[in-house]
Motif scaffolding. Structure first.
Motif, PDB file in Angstrom:
ATOM      1  N   GLY A 115       0.793  -1.227   0.000  1.00  0.00           N
ATOM      2  CA  GLY A 115       0.000   0.000   0.000  1.00  0.00           C
ATOM      3  C   GLY A 115       0.820   1.269   0.000  1.00  0.00           C
ATOM      4  N   LYS A 116       2.124   1.160  -0.260  1.00  0.00           N
ATOM      5  CA  LYS A 116       2.983   2.340  -0.245  1.00  0.00           C
ATOM      6  C   LYS A 116       2.812   3.172  -1.513  1.00  0.00           C
ATOM      7  N   GLU A 117       3.154   4.447  -1.410  1.00  0.00           N
ATOM      8  CA  GLU A 117       3.105   5.337  -2.564  1.00  0.00           C
ATOM      9  C   GLU A 117       4.329   5.110  -3.451  1.00  0.00           C
ATOM     10  N   ILE A 118       4.085   5.075  -4.759  1.00  0.00           N
ATOM     11  CA  ILE A 118       5.145   4.873  -5.750  1.00  0.00           C
ATOM     12  C   ILE A 118       5.168   6.096  -6.668  1.00  0.00           C
ATOM     13  N   THR A 119       6.337   6.664  -6.909  1.00  0.00           N
ATOM     14  CA  THR A 119       6.454   7.797  -7.826  1.00  0.00           C
ATOM     15  C   THR A 119       6.481   7.297  -9.263  1.00  0.00           C
ATOM     16  N   LEU A 120       5.532   7.764 -10.065  1.00  0.00           N
ATOM     17  CA  LEU A 120       5.446   7.427 -11.484  1.00  0.00           C
ATOM     18  C   LEU A 120       5.877   8.638 -12.302  1.00  0.00           C
ATOM     19  N   GLU A 121       6.857   8.451 -13.161  1.00  0.00           N
ATOM     20  CA  GLU A 121       7.264   9.505 -14.094  1.00  0.00           C
ATOM     21  C   GLU A 121       7.348   8.893 -15.477  1.00  0.00           C
ATOM     22  N   ALA A 122       6.766   9.581 -16.454  1.00  0.00           N
ATOM     23  CA  ALA A 122       6.722   9.028 -17.806  1.00  0.00           C
ATOM     24  C   ALA A 122       6.852  10.129 -18.845  1.00  0.00           C
ATOM     25  N   TRP A 123       7.363   9.721 -20.009  1.00  0.00           N
ATOM     26  CA  TRP A 123       7.574  10.652 -21.110  1.00  0.00           C
ATOM     27  C   TRP A 123       7.015  10.036 -22.393  1.00  0.00           C
ATOM     28  N   GLY A 124       6.557  10.906 -23.319  1.00  0.00           N
ATOM     29  CA  GLY A 124       6.090  10.480 -24.629  1.00  0.00           C
ATOM     30  C   GLY A 124       6.392  11.561 -25.647  1.00  0.00           C
ATOM     31  N   LYS A 125       6.396  11.195 -26.934  1.00  0.00           N
ATOM     32  CA  LYS A 125       6.738  12.185 -27.965  1.00  0.00           C
ATOM     33  C   LYS A 125       5.613  13.166 -28.228  1.00  0.00           C
ATOM     34  N   GLY A 126       4.380  12.789 -27.827  1.00  0.00           N
ATOM     35  CA  GLY A 126       3.233  13.664 -28.062  1.00  0.00           C
ATOM     36  C   GLY A 126       2.626  13.449 -29.435  1.00  0.00           C
ATOM     37  N   THR A 127       1.316  13.227 -29.468  1.00  0.00           N
ATOM     38  CA  THR A 127       0.571  13.087 -30.720  1.00  0.00           C
ATOM     39  C   THR A 127      -0.730  13.867 -30.583  1.00  0.00           C
ATOM     40  N   ASP A 128      -1.493  13.959 -31.666  1.00  0.00           N
ATOM     41  CA  ASP A 128      -2.775  14.668 -31.590  1.00  0.00           C
ATOM     42  C   ASP A 128      -3.735  13.995 -30.625  1.00  0.00           C
ATOM     43  N   CYS A 129      -3.658  12.665 -30.509  1.00  0.00           N
ATOM     44  CA  CYS A 129      -4.569  11.959 -29.593  1.00  0.00           C
ATOM     45  C   CYS A 129      -3.988  11.829 -28.189  1.00  0.00           C
ATOM     46  N   TYR A 130      -2.672  11.888 -28.081  1.00  0.00           N
ATOM     47  CA  TYR A 130      -1.994  11.865 -26.778  1.00  0.00           C
ATOM     48  C   TYR A 130      -1.013  13.039 -26.720  1.00  0.00           C
ATOM     49  N   PRO A 131      -1.540  14.258 -26.500  1.00  0.00           N
ATOM     50  CA  PRO A 131      -0.703  15.456 -26.632  1.00  0.00           C
ATOM     51  C   PRO A 131       0.325  15.648 -25.512  1.00  0.00           C
ATOM     52  N   ARG A 132       0.086  15.075 -24.371  1.00  0.00           N
ATOM     53  CA  ARG A 132       0.986  15.295 -23.240  1.00  0.00           C
ATOM     54  C   ARG A 132       2.330  14.596 -23.478  1.00  0.00           C
ATOM     55  N   LYS A 133       3.426  15.256 -23.045  1.00  0.00           N
ATOM     56  CA  LYS A 133       4.753  14.705 -23.262  1.00  0.00           C
ATOM     57  C   LYS A 133       5.447  14.275 -21.965  1.00  0.00           C
ATOM     58  N   HIS A 134       4.916  14.675 -20.829  1.00  0.00           N
ATOM     59  CA  HIS A 134       5.579  14.329 -19.563  1.00  0.00           C
ATOM     60  C   HIS A 134       4.550  14.334 -18.438  1.00  0.00           C
ATOM     61  N   ILE A 135       4.732  13.424 -17.501  1.00  0.00           N
ATOM     62  CA  ILE A 135       3.894  13.412 -16.306  1.00  0.00           C
ATOM     63  C   ILE A 135       4.706  12.883 -15.141  1.00  0.00           C
ATOM     64  N   LYS A 136       4.499  13.450 -13.979  1.00  0.00           N
ATOM     65  CA  LYS A 136       5.101  12.947 -12.750  1.00  0.00           C
ATOM     66  C   LYS A 136       4.045  12.999 -11.669  1.00  0.00           C
ATOM     67  N   THR A 137       3.756  11.841 -11.074  1.00  0.00           N
ATOM     68  CA  THR A 137       2.680  11.757 -10.096  1.00  0.00           C
ATOM     69  C   THR A 137       2.981  10.635  -9.110  1.00  0.00           C
ATOM     70  N   VAL A 138       2.073  10.420  -8.197  1.00  0.00           N
ATOM     71  CA  VAL A 138       2.218   9.366  -7.198  1.00  0.00           C
ATOM     72  C   VAL A 138       1.061   8.389  -7.358  1.00  0.00           C
ATOM     73  N   ILE A 139       1.359   7.091  -7.318  1.00  0.00           N
ATOM     74  CA  ILE A 139       0.327   6.062  -7.443  1.00  0.00           C
ATOM     75  C   ILE A 139       0.390   5.119  -6.255  1.00  0.00           C
ATOM     76  N   THR A 140      -0.728   4.428  -6.018  1.00  0.00           N
ATOM     77  CA  THR A 140      -0.778   3.297  -5.094  1.00  0.00           C
ATOM     78  C   THR A 140      -1.598   2.206  -5.772  1.00  0.00           C
ATOM     79  N   LYS A 141      -1.664   1.051  -5.153  1.00  0.00           N
ATOM     80  CA  LYS A 141      -2.460  -0.034  -5.746  1.00  0.00           C
ATOM     81  C   LYS A 141      -3.940   0.325  -5.787  1.00  0.00           C
ATOM     82  N   ASP A 142      -4.374   1.275  -4.954  1.00  0.00           N
ATOM     83  CA  ASP A 142      -5.783   1.659  -4.908  1.00  0.00           C
ATOM     84  C   ASP A 142      -6.135   2.746  -5.917  1.00  0.00           C
ATOM     85  N   THR A 143      -5.116   3.421  -6.481  1.00  0.00           N
ATOM     86  CA  THR A 143      -5.400   4.519  -7.409  1.00  0.00           C
ATOM     87  C   THR A 143      -5.221   4.114  -8.867  1.00  0.00           C
TER      88      THR A 143
END
Length: 262
Positions: A115-143
């Protein structure tokens, strides 16, 4: 007289079945014949608990707003697979950051189960359907949407034992080997092993329901490196690398009592 599955299942439903562990049956075998044990015992449970590198988990994080196609993904600084769908990954037990090899994918999986918090960071090149190129957030098994333990190879019937006869310490990815044969690295449950107690896989097979890391799981296929060897001892037990199984279960319902990162 032979017992049928139907008869045994009926006794289980009535609560009259005699259930013993493989360890208990091994003790009985010191004084009773196999036929006498079969008459007295209806169900024998087996288990294995040991180091296994061919383990991992499929995770689906859910979509961000705006959405991102995650092509490079890190969990707690550990690079994991970006080769699946937009927000899916597979965390391999041996994934690690070479600069911090003491923490890796197995520890991420254990932390998620705890149940611990895990830092998720991800990158993508960006497209018209997936415009975002970067995200950094916190996840758990419940989220996150799904967390599925999937081990392509578990419960090796037989595996190599590693020792070190030299004068120097040997460092392996499965542990340290001390010089002059002072320790040995191996992974087996011996007389409790499911695949040694069912050497020809007559009861363990595709779809078999199992207890996996604290919850219900299933055998999904033969495991990787499965080998049906003809090299056996007088009891029909393989004496070299042989059968394996692939298993699956809901990671969200598992317990760190039965799964540890090492």
């Amino acid at each position: 007289m032979a017992k049928t599955y139907a008869e045994i299942n009926d006794k289980i439903k009535k609560g009259t079945a005699v259930v013993l562990t493989a360890e208990e049956v091994s003790e009985l075998a010191k004084t009773l014949s196999p036929q006498e044990i079969a008459e007295k015992v209806d169900v024998v449970t087996t288990a294995t608990f040991g180091a296994m590198c061919s383990s991992g988990a499929f995770l689906n994080f859910g979509h961000a707003n705006p959405p991102i196609r995650m092509e490079k993904i890190e969990l707690n600084g550990i690079r994991v697979s970006g080769g699946l769908a937009a927000v899916d990954t597979y965390v391999g037990a041996t994934d690690c950051n070479p600069e911090n090899p003491s923490y890796g994918g197995a520890h991420i999986i254990e932390d998620l189960i705890a149940g611990k918090e895990i830092t998720l960071e991800a990158w993508g090149k960006g497209t018209d359907c997936y415009p975002r190129k970067h995200i950094k957030t916190v996840i758990t098994k419940d989220t996150i949407n799904e967390a599925i333990l999937y081990n392509p190879r578990n419960a090796y019937q037989n595996y190599n034992v590693a020792t070190n006869s030299t004068d120097k310490i040997k460092y392996t990815y499965m542990g340290t080997l001390l010089p002059k044969l002072r320790n040995a690295s191996y992974s087996t449950a011996g007389e409790l092993s499911p695949l040694l107690n069912d050497p020809e896989c007559r009861t363990i097979g595709l779809g078999t329901r199992i207890f996996l890391c604290g919850t219900e799981g299933y055998v999904t296929w033969n495991g990787t490196q499965f080998h049906s060897t003809k090299e056996t001892n007088e009891h029909g037990i393989p004496t070299s690398n042989a059968r394996t199984i692939a298993v699956i279960g809901d990671l969200k319902n598992m317990s760190t009592e039965f799964l540890r990162g090492v």
